[in-house]
Design a protein around this motif. Structure first.
Motif, PDB file in Angstrom:
ATOM      1  N   GLY A   1     136.705  23.676  65.231  1.00 34.28           N
ATOM      2  CA  GLY A   1     136.368  24.864  64.797  1.00 34.28           C
ATOM      3  C   GLY A   1     136.986  25.833  65.158  1.00 34.28           C
ATOM      4  O   GLY A   1     136.673  27.132  64.789  1.00 34.28           O
ATOM      5  N   GLY A   2     137.990  25.700  66.308  1.00 33.25           N
ATOM      6  CA  GLY A   2     138.449  26.716  66.840  1.00 33.25           C
ATOM      7  C   GLY A   2     139.426  27.697  65.851  1.00 33.25           C
ATOM      8  O   GLY A   2     139.575  28.790  65.588  1.00 33.25           O
ATOM      9  N   ALA A   3     140.490  26.908  65.130  1.00 36.15           N
ATOM     10  CA  ALA A   3     141.532  27.545  64.233  1.00 36.15           C
ATOM     11  C   ALA A   3     140.581  28.278  63.031  1.00 36.15           C
ATOM     12  O   ALA A   3     140.795  29.378  62.825  1.00 36.15           O
ATOM     13  CB  ALA A   3     142.252  26.363  63.746  1.00 36.15           C
ATOM     14  N   LEU A   4     139.597  27.676  62.438  1.00 41.56           N
ATOM     15  CA  LEU A   4     138.536  28.092  61.542  1.00 41.56           C
ATOM     16  C   LEU A   4     137.812  29.341  61.965  1.00 41.56           C
ATOM     17  O   LEU A   4     138.055  30.527  61.307  1.00 41.56           O
ATOM     18  CB  LEU A   4     137.292  27.181  61.067  1.00 41.56           C
ATOM     19  CG  LEU A   4     136.317  27.782  60.180  1.00 41.56           C
ATOM     20  CD1 LEU A   4     137.088  27.964  58.804  1.00 41.56           C
ATOM     21  CD2 LEU A   4     135.433  26.673  59.975  1.00 41.56           C
ATOM     22  N   ALA A   5     137.388  29.395  63.162  1.00 45.97           N
ATOM     23  CA  ALA A   5     136.868  30.707  63.680  1.00 45.97           C
ATOM     24  C   ALA A   5     137.776  31.910  63.975  1.00 45.97           C
ATOM     25  O   ALA A   5     137.673  32.750  63.391  1.00 45.97           O
ATOM     26  CB  ALA A   5     135.998  30.384  64.848  1.00 45.97           C
ATOM     27  N   ALA A   6     138.834  31.363  64.355  1.00 43.16           N
ATOM     28  CA  ALA A   6     139.873  32.439  64.785  1.00 43.16           C
ATOM     29  C   ALA A   6     140.531  33.321  63.333  1.00 43.16           C
ATOM     30  O   ALA A   6     140.475  34.501  63.165  1.00 43.16           O
ATOM     31  CB  ALA A   6     141.144  32.027  65.305  1.00 43.16           C
TER      32      ALA A   6
ATOM     33  N   PHE B   1     145.273  21.586  61.938  1.00 39.60           N
ATOM     34  CA  PHE B   1     145.916  20.119  62.117  1.00 39.60           C
ATOM     35  C   PHE B   1     146.441  20.511  63.473  1.00 39.60           C
ATOM     36  O   PHE B   1     146.176  19.217  64.480  1.00 39.60           O
ATOM     37  CB  PHE B   1     146.723  20.104  61.274  1.00 39.60           C
ATOM     38  CG  PHE B   1     147.634  18.871  61.246  1.00 39.60           C
ATOM     39  CD1 PHE B   1     146.910  17.594  61.428  1.00 39.60           C
ATOM     40  CD2 PHE B   1     148.961  18.869  61.568  1.00 39.60           C
ATOM     41  CE1 PHE B   1     147.747  16.295  61.632  1.00 39.60           C
ATOM     42  CE2 PHE B   1     149.669  17.779  61.942  1.00 39.60           C
ATOM     43  CZ  PHE B   1     149.173  16.528  62.119  1.00 39.60           C
ATOM     44  N   VAL B   2     147.400  21.224  63.984  1.00 40.75           N
ATOM     45  CA  VAL B   2     148.082  21.212  65.094  1.00 40.75           C
ATOM     46  C   VAL B   2     147.225  21.382  66.456  1.00 40.75           C
ATOM     47  O   VAL B   2     147.272  20.941  67.312  1.00 40.75           O
ATOM     48  CB  VAL B   2     149.193  22.268  65.094  1.00 40.75           C
ATOM     49  CG1 VAL B   2     149.664  22.343  66.513  1.00 40.75           C
ATOM     50  CG2 VAL B   2     150.005  21.924  64.073  1.00 40.75           C
ATOM     51  N   SER B   3     146.059  22.053  66.179  1.00 38.54           N
ATOM     52  CA  SER B   3     145.088  22.459  67.309  1.00 38.54           C
ATOM     53  C   SER B   3     144.569  21.383  68.047  1.00 38.54           C
ATOM     54  O   SER B   3     144.114  21.278  69.117  1.00 38.54           O
ATOM     55  CB  SER B   3     143.994  23.608  66.892  1.00 38.54           C
ATOM     56  OG  SER B   3     143.179  22.918  65.831  1.00 38.54           O
TER      57      SER B   3
ATOM     58  N   LEU C   1     138.929  23.283  76.231  1.00 34.61           N
ATOM     59  CA  LEU C   1     139.881  22.643  75.208  1.00 34.61           C
ATOM     60  C   LEU C   1     139.526  23.160  73.719  1.00 34.61           C
ATOM     61  O   LEU C   1     140.169  23.237  73.138  1.00 34.61           O
ATOM     62  CB  LEU C   1     139.413  21.045  75.324  1.00 34.61           C
ATOM     63  CG  LEU C   1     139.638  20.148  76.656  1.00 34.61           C
ATOM     64  CD1 LEU C   1     138.919  18.868  76.541  1.00 34.61           C
ATOM     65  CD2 LEU C   1     141.179  20.224  76.752  1.00 34.61           C
ATOM     66  N   LEU C   2     138.343  22.897  73.488  1.00 35.44           N
ATOM     67  CA  LEU C   2     137.679  23.510  72.066  1.00 35.44           C
ATOM     68  C   LEU C   2     137.839  24.860  71.752  1.00 35.44           C
ATOM     69  O   LEU C   2     138.507  25.414  70.691  1.00 35.44           O
ATOM     70  CB  LEU C   2     136.150  22.856  71.715  1.00 35.44           C
ATOM     71  CG  LEU C   2     136.473  21.364  71.299  1.00 35.44           C
ATOM     72  CD1 LEU C   2     136.329  20.314  72.559  1.00 35.44           C
ATOM     73  CD2 LEU C   2     135.128  21.061  70.566  1.00 35.44           C
TER      74      LEU C   2
ATOM     75  N   VAL D   1     145.963  27.781  70.136  1.00 35.79           N
ATOM     76  CA  VAL D   1     146.880  27.188  69.419  1.00 35.79           C
ATOM     77  C   VAL D   1     146.733  27.300  67.756  1.00 35.79           C
ATOM     78  O   VAL D   1     147.689  27.720  67.009  1.00 35.79           O
ATOM     79  CB  VAL D   1     146.887  25.635  69.591  1.00 35.79           C
ATOM     80  CG1 VAL D   1     147.681  24.847  68.677  1.00 35.79           C
ATOM     81  CG2 VAL D   1     147.206  25.380  71.264  1.00 35.79           C
ATOM     82  N   GLY D   2     145.552  27.283  67.482  1.00 26.88           N
ATOM     83  CA  GLY D   2     145.293  27.448  65.940  1.00 26.88           C
ATOM     84  C   GLY D   2     145.753  29.030  65.518  1.00 26.88           C
ATOM     85  O   GLY D   2     146.322  29.047  64.625  1.00 26.88           O
TER      86      GLY D   2
END
Lengths: 101, 226
Positions: free
Chosen positions: B70-75, B148-150, B112-113, B120-121
């Motif tokens: 969820g990190g990329a999504l939230a960002a 995907f990359v994150s 990490l998450l 990264v995301g």
């Protein structure tokens, strides 16, 4: 779409995921657990400090039905996360235009 | 990828705890620039959705499962600083209430998450958005790539932490290979969920997608209160 409709739909979708779909989640070990088992460090895991929580492992100990148990835990977890994050965001955000006027 | 207690030794857990505290403190400062009356409720919705979505473990091949980080999504939806706060709140509630993710490992899991996942995301997302055409249609595929990359990135950082402070003597090469292998698969799920959610919000309320703000004019007062 109005702000109100968007918020209602987003919350409904989220509660459906946490309260209904969650029952069908895979029981298999997750990626990290799987790697820990195959490469040999799974046994290093120690007991969880909050495993006595009534909601441990996304269940609710006072409810017998598995389906209801995960639904209660999921919806309660959502409520706690929502309140905490809304509170935090309100504390952190800039003062609104009205407040500055 | 919720690290339980016992996988990493105490010095490593303490170090990641310090990294997590520093990261969250920075995010609290940075989020002031992202959060206003319009975006603060969105932050609540995003954190809640990430918590709910993380309950859905999906199968990835033989006897293994994964779930959204969820990190990329939230960002992408609320901005990277606020995204760090969203995922950190989720991890805190999971560790304290649901016994998911260790207490001594909470700093590791936030690192990490929340930190690796978001940083990264967001970097992948911004890099791709900068070089690709400035259109809404580009955003969901770019969100897929960023998410995907994150996941393997976080898996690689976990392996690095394990090399420093792992409690069981195992081959780090074997851990790295296994972690990357399974988390590339989980990353596909992460990418699909992230792209679908970002596309849905973009369709319903494009003004609420932080990562697509550069595609539209600054909202008027009427739009802000709508």
């Amino acid at each position: 779409m109005s702000r109100r409709t968007f918020t209602a739909l987003a919350l409904l979708a989220t509660l459906l995921v946490a309260g209904v779909l969650s029952f069908y989640a895979s029981e298999s070990p997750d990626g990290l657990e799987h790697v820990a088992e195959t490469t040999g460090f799974a046994a290093a895991e120690t007991d969880h400090a909050t495993e006595a929580s009534p909601f441990a492992d996304y269940g609710f100990t006072l409810v017998d039905s598995d389906r209801l148990s995960v639904a209660v835990a999921g919806i309660l977890g959502c409520a706690v996360v929502l309140l905490l994050m809304l509170g935090l965001a309100r504390l952190v955000r800039r003062p609104s235009v009205d407040a500055e006027a | 990828m919720h690290v339980p207690d016992g996988f990493l030794d105490l010095p490593t857990s303490a170090a990641t705890g310090a990294v997590a505290v520093a990261g969250v403190a920075l995010a609290l400062r940075g989020a002031r620039r992202e959060l206003d009356d319009r975006t603060a409720p969105m932050a609540g919705l995003v954190a809640t959705f990430v918590f709910a979505a993380q309950m859905i473990t999906f199968p990835v091949g033989a006897g293994t499962s994964g779930h959204l980080m969820g990190g990329a999504l939230a960002a992408i939806l609320v901005g990277p600083w606020t995204g760090v706060l969203c995922v950190s709140v989720v991890l805190g509630v999971q560790a304290l209430l649901m016994a998911d993710g260790g207490i001594t490992a909470l700093g590791t899991n936030i690192t990490l998450l929340a930190l690796v996942g978001v940083v990264v995301g967001w970097l992948v997302f911004r890099a791709l958005v900068l070089v690709l055409p400035k259109r809404d249609a580009v955003i969901p595929p770019v969100a897929f790539a960023a998410a995907f990359v994150s996941v393997p990135a976080a898996a690689a950082v976990f392996t690095g932490l394990y090399a420093v402070g792992g409690t069981a003597p195992v081959s780090i090469g074997a851990v790295l290979t296994a972690m990357l292998g399974v988390h590339v698969l989980i990353g596909i799920g992460e990418g699909v969920i992230t792209a679908l959610v970002v596309a849905s919000v973009l369709k319903a309320r494009p003004d609420l997608v932080y990562g697509a703000r550069h595609l539209r004019p600054v909202p008027t007062v009427e739009e802000v209160s709508a």
